[in-house]
Design a protein around this motif. Structure first.
Motif, PDB file in Angstrom:
ATOM      1  N   GLU A 179      61.097  21.248  44.232  1.00 53.39           N
ATOM      2  CA  GLU A 179      62.162  21.480  43.253  1.00 53.39           C
ATOM      3  C   GLU A 179      61.961  22.805  42.526  1.00 53.39           C
ATOM      4  OE1 GLU A 179      65.621  20.687  40.919  1.00 53.39           O
ATOM      5  OE2 GLU A 179      64.875  20.010  42.873  1.00 53.39           O
ATOM      6  N   ALA A 180      60.703  23.147  42.235  1.00 55.12           N
ATOM      7  CA  ALA A 180      60.425  24.422  41.572  1.00 55.12           C
ATOM      8  C   ALA A 180      60.871  25.591  42.441  1.00 55.12           C
ATOM      9  CB  ALA A 180      58.936  24.530  41.256  1.00 55.12           C
ATOM     10  N   LEU A 181      60.599  25.528  43.729  1.00 52.20           N
ATOM     11  CA  LEU A 181      60.994  26.594  44.643  1.00 52.20           C
ATOM     12  C   LEU A 181      62.507  26.653  44.794  1.00 52.20           C
ATOM     13  CD1 LEU A 181      58.219  26.088  47.332  1.00 52.20           C
ATOM     14  CD2 LEU A 181      58.485  28.105  45.870  1.00 52.20           C
ATOM     15  N   ARG A 182      63.155  25.490  44.843  1.00 49.85           N
ATOM     16  CA  ARG A 182      64.614  25.449  44.952  1.00 49.85           C
ATOM     17  C   ARG A 182      65.266  26.115  43.744  1.00 49.85           C
ATOM     18  NH1 ARG A 182      69.142  21.584  44.494  1.00 49.85           N
ATOM     19  NH2 ARG A 182      67.914  20.228  43.146  1.00 49.85           N
ATOM     20  N   ARG A 183      64.731  25.830  42.577  1.00 48.16           N
ATOM     21  CA  ARG A 183      65.279  26.434  41.365  1.00 48.16           C
ATOM     22  C   ARG A 183      64.987  27.934  41.315  1.00 48.16           C
ATOM     23  NH1 ARG A 183      66.758  23.095  36.871  1.00 48.16           N
ATOM     24  NH2 ARG A 183      67.036  20.947  37.613  1.00 48.16           N
ATOM     25  N   ALA A 184      63.823  28.339  41.755  1.00 53.75           N
ATOM     26  CA  ALA A 184      63.488  29.761  41.768  1.00 53.75           C
ATOM     27  C   ALA A 184      64.485  30.544  42.622  1.00 53.75           C
ATOM     28  CB  ALA A 184      62.066  29.967  42.285  1.00 53.75           C
ATOM     29  N   GLU A 185      64.836  30.005  43.784  1.00 57.90           N
ATOM     30  CA  GLU A 185      65.808  30.660  44.657  1.00 57.90           C
ATOM     31  C   GLU A 185      67.154  30.834  43.944  1.00 57.90           C
ATOM     32  OE1 GLU A 185      65.627  31.917  47.650  1.00 57.90           O
ATOM     33  OE2 GLU A 185      63.649  31.265  48.352  1.00 57.90           O
ATOM     34  N   ALA A 186      67.597  29.781  43.276  1.00 56.79           N
ATOM     35  CA  ALA A 186      68.891  29.833  42.591  1.00 56.79           C
ATOM     36  C   ALA A 186      68.864  30.812  41.429  1.00 56.79           C
ATOM     37  CB  ALA A 186      69.268  28.439  42.101  1.00 56.79           C
ATOM     38  N   TYR A 187      67.768  30.833  40.696  1.00 54.50           N
ATOM     39  CA  TYR A 187      67.680  31.694  39.513  1.00 54.50           C
ATOM     40  C   TYR A 187      67.581  33.163  39.908  1.00 54.50           C
ATOM     41  CZ  TYR A 187      66.650  27.172  37.329  1.00 54.50           C
ATOM     42  OH  TYR A 187      66.703  25.859  36.921  1.00 54.50           O
ATOM     43  N   ALA A 188      66.923  33.429  41.027  1.00 56.72           N
ATOM     44  CA  ALA A 188      66.880  34.802  41.532  1.00 56.72           C
ATOM     45  C   ALA A 188      68.286  35.272  41.895  1.00 56.72           C
ATOM     46  CB  ALA A 188      65.953  34.886  42.738  1.00 56.72           C
ATOM     47  N   GLU A 189      69.041  34.401  42.552  1.00 63.27           N
ATOM     48  CA  GLU A 189      70.410  34.724  42.940  1.00 63.27           C
ATOM     49  C   GLU A 189      71.297  34.944  41.715  1.00 63.27           C
ATOM     50  OE1 GLU A 189      73.505  35.566  45.541  1.00 63.27           O
ATOM     51  OE2 GLU A 189      71.371  35.280  45.983  1.00 63.27           O
ATOM     52  N   LEU A 208      49.186  28.192  41.747  1.00 64.12           N
ATOM     53  CA  LEU A 208      48.786  29.040  42.869  1.00 64.12           C
ATOM     54  C   LEU A 208      49.541  28.657  44.141  1.00 64.12           C
ATOM     55  CD1 LEU A 208      44.946  29.211  42.172  1.00 64.12           C
ATOM     56  CD2 LEU A 208      46.696  30.902  41.592  1.00 64.12           C
ATOM     57  N   ALA A 209      49.857  27.373  44.299  1.00 61.99           N
ATOM     58  CA  ALA A 209      50.648  26.937  45.451  1.00 61.99           C
ATOM     59  C   ALA A 209      52.059  27.518  45.388  1.00 61.99           C
ATOM     60  CB  ALA A 209      50.703  25.415  45.502  1.00 61.99           C
ATOM     61  N   PHE A 210      52.625  27.552  44.189  1.00 66.87           N
ATOM     62  CA  PHE A 210      53.938  28.164  44.011  1.00 66.87           C
ATOM     63  C   PHE A 210      53.877  29.650  44.361  1.00 66.87           C
ATOM     64  CE2 PHE A 210      57.048  30.517  41.547  1.00 66.87           C
ATOM     65  CZ  PHE A 210      58.227  29.800  41.747  1.00 66.87           C
ATOM     66  N   ALA A 211      52.863  30.341  43.849  1.00 67.06           N
ATOM     67  CA  ALA A 211      52.735  31.782  44.089  1.00 67.06           C
ATOM     68  C   ALA A 211      52.566  32.091  45.576  1.00 67.06           C
ATOM     69  CB  ALA A 211      51.560  32.335  43.296  1.00 67.06           C
ATOM     70  N   LYS A 212      51.936  31.185  46.296  1.00 68.41           N
ATOM     71  CA  LYS A 212      51.723  31.400  47.728  1.00 68.41           C
ATOM     72  C   LYS A 212      53.034  31.365  48.497  1.00 68.41           C
ATOM     73  CE  LYS A 212      48.869  29.752  51.584  1.00 68.41           C
ATOM     74  NZ  LYS A 212      47.847  28.755  52.000  1.00 68.41           N
ATOM     75  N   GLN A 213      53.981  30.571  48.032  1.00 63.74           N
ATOM     76  CA  GLN A 213      55.242  30.399  48.749  1.00 63.74           C
ATOM     77  C   GLN A 213      56.402  31.215  48.169  1.00 63.74           C
ATOM     78  OE1 GLN A 213      56.344  26.490  50.199  1.00 63.74           O
ATOM     79  NE2 GLN A 213      54.415  25.637  49.442  1.00 63.74           N
ATOM     80  N   TRP A 214      56.186  31.837  47.010  1.00 55.59           N
ATOM     81  CA  TRP A 214      57.280  32.569  46.347  1.00 55.59           C
ATOM     82  C   TRP A 214      56.908  34.031  46.169  1.00 55.59           C
ATOM     83  CZ3 TRP A 214      62.242  32.315  45.218  1.00 55.59           C
ATOM     84  CH2 TRP A 214      62.761  33.224  44.289  1.00 55.59           C
ATOM     85  N   GLN A 215      57.683  34.914  46.765  1.00 52.01           N
ATOM     86  CA  GLN A 215      57.402  36.342  46.640  1.00 52.01           C
ATOM     87  C   GLN A 215      58.642  37.188  46.356  1.00 52.01           C
ATOM     88  OE1 GLN A 215      55.719  35.609  50.220  1.00 52.01           O
ATOM     89  NE2 GLN A 215      53.911  34.844  49.174  1.00 52.01           N
ATOM     90  N   LYS A 216      59.760  36.565  46.052  1.00 54.18           N
ATOM     91  CA  LYS A 216      60.997  37.335  45.884  1.00 54.18           C
ATOM     92  C   LYS A 216      61.051  38.098  44.568  1.00 54.18           C
ATOM     93  CE  LYS A 216      64.110  34.835  48.948  1.00 54.18           C
ATOM     94  NZ  LYS A 216      65.414  34.132  49.069  1.00 54.18           N
TER      95      LYS A 216
END
Length: 303
Positions: A179-189, A208-216
């Motif tokens: 859910e954190a990653l899903r929201r990050a994608e939307a907020y970046a957009e 750290l798990a979030f940082a590993k998968q999120w680089q936008k």
């Protein structure tokens, strides 16, 4: 020196605070923002060598005698931020809570913060009124589309004049990494400049798990609970900015409690005088020397 700046305070306004904050938050090198909650603490943070400030909602509320549950109004927060800007001359990222309401409240807050010296605002995806992330287990999140509307409203209103950070509370609310990653994608957009990912756990694993998968977008963190994690782990993870979020206020509480308790018990200040700041130190911090110099320049000699 710009003489108009002297009217605002010992430091006065600075040029391009938003550019300075953006450079900190978006730098490839790990940056640090230190909490302040009033003009005095902001000046101390400046003196300590920090390059940017975090205007903490928790700390500002506490200093005003409120709980961190949207009990302090946005106008009170704006007033404090103005004093912090004038007293420090540092770029300030303001804890904008959840925007103090809907998109209209959020954009009005952003406009006023920009007018009063802020360089950025951080909005969190909780319902209004919000509660401090470390208090209780009730932390309902706002609908993604609605929160994106708040972000777009701030971006459309302030353009690039204000750094916009979107704070994700999905881990706080127990929804997990997906859910954190899903929201990050939307907020970046929706136009965010950076993502603040928050956690209440005593270790940094999920961060750290979030940082590993999120680089936008740049990642901002607040290691209040997982403070034992070495800073090197954040550098290795590519995290952009660390916020030390409430330590100036907590230090003030501990120091004032100790001093007041001793004075009450000893019925004297003789014992604590060597342990507190001298008046001269306070005068220096607040720029009294400039006032004396200005009096020599502007007041008639016979007054």
């Amino acid at each position: 020196m710009n003489q108009a700046a002297l009217i605002a305070g010992p430091i006065g306004p600075i040029e391009n605070p938003t550019t300075m904050l953006r450079d900190l938050v978006c730098s490839a090198k790990l940056s640090f923002l230190m909490e302040a909650h009033d003009g005095l603490s902001a000046a101390i943070v400046k003196q300590a060598g920090f390059k940017g400030l975090w205007a903490s909602g928790f700390s500002i509320s506490s200093a005003l005698g409120y709980r961190d549950a949207n009990e302090a109004s946005w106008t009170e927060v704006v007033d404090v931020v103005e004093r912090m800007a004038d007293a420090s001359g540092l770029p300030i990222l303001v804890d904008g809570e959840s925007g103090f309401g809907n998109f209209n409240n959020a954009r009005l807050l952003a406009i006023k913060l920009l007018q009063h010296g802020a360089a950025g605002v951080c909005l969190e995806d909780k319902l209004f009124p919000k509660r401090n992330s470390f208090v209780g287990d009730r932390h309902p999140l706002v609908d993604i589309d609605e929160f994106c509307g708040r972000l777009r409203a701030v971006r459309d209103t302030t353009g690039n004049d204000l750094v916009l950070v979107a704070r994700i509370e999905a881990l706080i609310a127990g929804y997990g990494l997906g859910e954190a990653l899903r929201r990050a994608e939307a907020y970046a957009e929706a136009g965010a400049d950076a993502i603040l990912i928050h956690s209440r756990k005593s270790h940094a694993n999920e961060i750290l798990a979030f940082a590993k998968q999120w680089q936008k977008l740049p990642i901002v963190i607040v290691p209040t609970k997982y403070y034992r994690t070495p800073v090197s782990a954040y550098r290795d993870a590519g995290i952009s900015t660390v916020i030390w979020a409430n330590h100036a206020m907590r230090a003030a509480v501990a120091g004032m409690r100790a001093v007041c308790g001793r004075i009450a018990t000893e019925e004297s200040v003789a014992g604590i005088e060597p342990e507190v700041a001298t008046l001269e130190e306070v005068f220096d911090l607040m720029g009294y020397e400039e006032l004396v110099s200005a009096e020599e320049r502007y007041l008639p000699k016979h007054l």
